[in-house]
Write an enzyme that holds these catalytic residues in place. Structure first.
Site, short mmCIF file in Angstrom:
data_model
loop_
_atom_site.label_atom_id
_atom_site.label_comp_id
_atom_site.label_asym_id
_atom_site.label_seq_id
_atom_site.Cartn_x
_atom_site.Cartn_y
_atom_site.Cartn_z
N HIS A 109 0.83 -1.21 0.00
CA HIS A 109 0.00 0.00 0.00
C HIS A 109 0.86 1.26 0.00
O HIS A 109 0.61 2.21 -0.73
CB HIS A 109 -0.94 0.01 1.21
CG HIS A 109 -2.25 -0.66 0.93
ND1 HIS A 109 -2.37 -2.02 0.81
CD2 HIS A 109 -3.49 -0.14 0.70
CE1 HIS A 109 -3.63 -2.31 0.53
NE2 HIS A 109 -4.33 -1.20 0.46
N LYS A 141 -10.22 -7.59 7.62
CA LYS A 141 -10.94 -7.84 8.86
C LYS A 141 -10.95 -6.58 9.71
O LYS A 141 -10.00 -5.80 9.69
CB LYS A 141 -10.32 -9.02 9.64
CG LYS A 141 -8.93 -8.76 10.20
CD LYS A 141 -8.49 -9.91 11.09
CE LYS A 141 -6.99 -9.95 11.33
NZ LYS A 141 -6.55 -9.29 12.56
#
Lengths: 174, 246
Positions: free
Chosen positions: A36, A101
């Site tokens: 990222h 999650k």
């Protein structure tokens, strides 16, 4: 339980509602912390990306090594909130689906709404169970990151829950 | 919401049960996060270690386990300067206590990064009430549990000092969660905390329900009269450890 084909279309994103149980099939890409950071650095520098993010779905995951003859090792979602600082830029670059999650920041929820994207959660800790839905794995970029590299995964009926839908409705706030 | 798990929450529990069975059958690690190893060693004063040190033996054994069994190596050499995923690194942190006798016991505990990130330490006022301590614990769970792969196991350390209270909480995670605590005072406290945590309604996977934690374990110890260190060490649904005796 509805079955969803990737890439996510405008129509399918509209139909998915927070709390829905779905099974996802098609192509997704793994990317976690370091990937990222690199992707957003390239986006900000207006440089070429190692993959076309338009309409794609990103899985926050770093697999365990595969045993000889196996497609992939144990693989489940990692904590999504660590990707929050990068996510608005990733969504602006075209990503329409995320799998991870846990909860997301307010900025991410706003960006999800703005780009009509969808955030799914998979069961954290069910990494052997979840690995059976992965049919193919291919390295796309940054091999030196090991488990944090970008991998292209072909999935069949990966069981997920819609956590934040394209309207910004959040299952964790319900 | 709090009287039962939601449909999504129940699905999480069903998948976790399937996962335990699949992991055993396929000999694969329960979670892709094969953890950072904490080793607790008890070394008897009559034990002689030949051809190296206890530390070298543990580091060597841990490295061999990860290399030979397709476990994901998640440890980096240095958190600030060397976040390189392939640089050589020590895979275990070792706590050694020296005891009498001819015995060597080593407990190996791999613990995931996500649930350690969900853990907190607070240096509380020594006059803090039990309610204030409980509030710190439930606030920690409220803030972090959704991302820490619930249902959780919660280790709590109360006492020691800033540097040791975290280890105390980690050690609490090695206690037997299937049986009541033999110390009635601790058993009562653990039950009280577990009930409070499960009333939060976070549920399996954070998707709603009354199974947020499967167990709470508390260890207490001495501290300075000015201090009341409290550590909450969150463990995900994969509670992993093994004790070896030589």
């Amino acid at each position: 339980m509805s079955k969803i084909e990737l890439p996510l279309t405008t129509e399918s994103r509209k139909e998915l509602k927070a709390g829905d149980l779905v099974e996802l099939s098609g192509v997704i890409y793994t990317a976690r912390d370091q990937a990222h950071k690199r992707l957003v650095s390239l986006i900000e520098g207006e440089k070429e990306l190692p993959l076309d993010l338009q309409d794609q779905t990103i899985y926050y995951a770093g697999p365990a090594p595969a045993r000889p003859g196996e497609i992939i090792g144990s693989i489940g979602p990692t904590t999504s909130s660590r990707m929050d600082p990068f996510t608005p830029a990733i969504l602006k670059a075209g990503v329409k689906g995320m799998i991870g999650k846990g909860n997301r920041s307010d900025d991410v929820i706003k960006a999800i709404k703005r780009h009509r994207a969808v955030y799914f959660v998979a069961t954290g800790g069910a990494a052997v169970y979840l690995s059976q839905f992965i049919k193919k794995m291919e390295l796309i970029a940054w091999q030196e990151l090991g488990p944090e590299a970008i991998y292209k995964l072909t999935i069949a009926d990966l069981p997920l829950v819609v956590a934040i839908d394209s309207e910004g409705v959040n299952v964790f706030e319900k | 919401m709090t009287s039962n798990n939601t449909r999504a929450g129940s699905q999480v529990l069903a998948q976790l049960i399937a996962n335990y069975q699949d992991a055993a059958a396929k000999k694969m690690p329960l979670c892709q996060d094969c953890g950072y190893i904490t080793a607790f060693a008890k070394l008897g004063n009559m034990v002689v270690i030949e051809n190296g040190t206890l530390s070298e033996a543990i580091q060597g054994g841990v490295a061999a386990a990860y290399n030979n069994h397709n476990l994901r190596q998640s440890v980096i050499a240095d958190a600030f300067f060397e976040r390189d995923n392939f640089k050589p690194r020590r895979m275990a942190r070792i706590h050694t206590s020296l005891i009498r006798g001819e015995v060597l016991k080593i407990t190996i505990m791999p613990k995931g990064g996500g649930s350690d990130n969900a853990s907190r330490i607070k240096m509380m006022k020594p006059t803090a009430s039990p309610e204030e301590i409980l509030e710190f614990i439930t606030d920690t769970v409220k803030e972090t549990a959704i991302s820490a792969c619930p249902p959780l196991f919660i280790g709590i350390g109360i006492g020691g000092s800033f540097d040791t209270v975290g280890t105390l909480a980690k050690k609490a995670l090695l206690e037997n969660f299937e049986k009541p605590n033999l110390d009635p005072k601790l058993d009562k406290l653990e039950t009280y905390i577990l009930e409070a945590v499960n009333k939060l309604g976070i549920g399996p996977g954070g998707l709603g329900g009354d199974v947020t934690a499967l167990g709470v374990s508390v260890l207490t110890g001495p501290s300075h009269m000015a201090s009341l260190p409290v550590a909450v060490n969150i463990n995900c649904n994969s509670l992993r450890s093994v004790e070896l005796e030589f």
